[in-house]
Design an enzyme around this catalytic site. Structure first.
Site, PDB file in Angstrom:
ATOM      1  N   CYS A  33       0.823  -1.219   0.000  1.00  0.00           N
ATOM      2  CA  CYS A  33       0.000   0.000   0.000  1.00  0.00           C
ATOM      3  C   CYS A  33       0.851   1.262   0.000  1.00  0.00           C
ATOM      4  CB  CYS A  33      -0.960   0.010   1.179  1.00  0.00           C
ATOM      5  SG  CYS A  33      -0.135   0.115   2.765  1.00  0.00           S
ATOM      6  N   CYS A 102      -2.432  -3.667   8.374  1.00  0.00           N
ATOM      7  CA  CYS A 102      -2.102  -2.327   8.864  1.00  0.00           C
ATOM      8  C   CYS A 102      -1.573  -2.394  10.292  1.00  0.00           C
ATOM      9  CB  CYS A 102      -3.319  -1.425   8.816  1.00  0.00           C
ATOM     10  SG  CYS A 102      -4.202  -1.519   7.254  1.00  0.00           S
TER      11      CYS A 102
END
Ligand code: FES
Length: 123
Positions: A33, A102
């Site tokens: 990402c 994350c």
């Protein structure tokens, strides 16, 4: 989709910023990402006295960074080293499965900062 705790830490992140005289700094990035997280530590006598973070990333990355600073403050570096991404996600009452990566960023950045501290301060 997100728990109240995630929204709270995303909207009001704790311990944002840097520590000028940090004695351990860790930075990790997520290749897929492109998000980056940096964690600053102030360690005294093996205890984490202060933690600050800077995250360029998604809402879940900001919430997990914020939570990991709260979990780490006051812990010894050995205790903080065993904090897992799972523990961070659980402290936030869970993350959507697609966002679990994350939370890796938060625990990894903390562990990198501790590694940096240990390299600078060999026992
Ligand atoms: Fe990159 Fe969440 S999407 S850390």
């Amino acid at each position: 989709m997100y728990t109240e705790k995630v929204m709270d830490h995303f909207s009001n992140p704790r311990n944002v910023g840097e520590i000028a005289n940090a004695n351990g700094v860790g930075e990790v990035g997520n290749a897929s990402c492109g998000d980056i997280m940096k964690i600053y530590l102030k360690v005294e006598g093996d205890v984490i006295q202060d933690v600050k973070f800077k995250t360029f990333g998604c809402g879940a990355a900001i919430a997990t960074s914020s939570m990991v600073t709260e979990l780490a403050i006051g812990k010894t570096i050995d205790e903080a080293l065993v904090l897992t991404n799972q523990a961070v996600a659980e402290a936030l009452d869970g993350l959507p499965p697609a966002k679990m990566h994350c939370s890796n960023l938060a625990a990894d950045a903390l562990h990198e900062a501790i590694k940096d501290y240990r390299e600078k301060h060999p026992a």
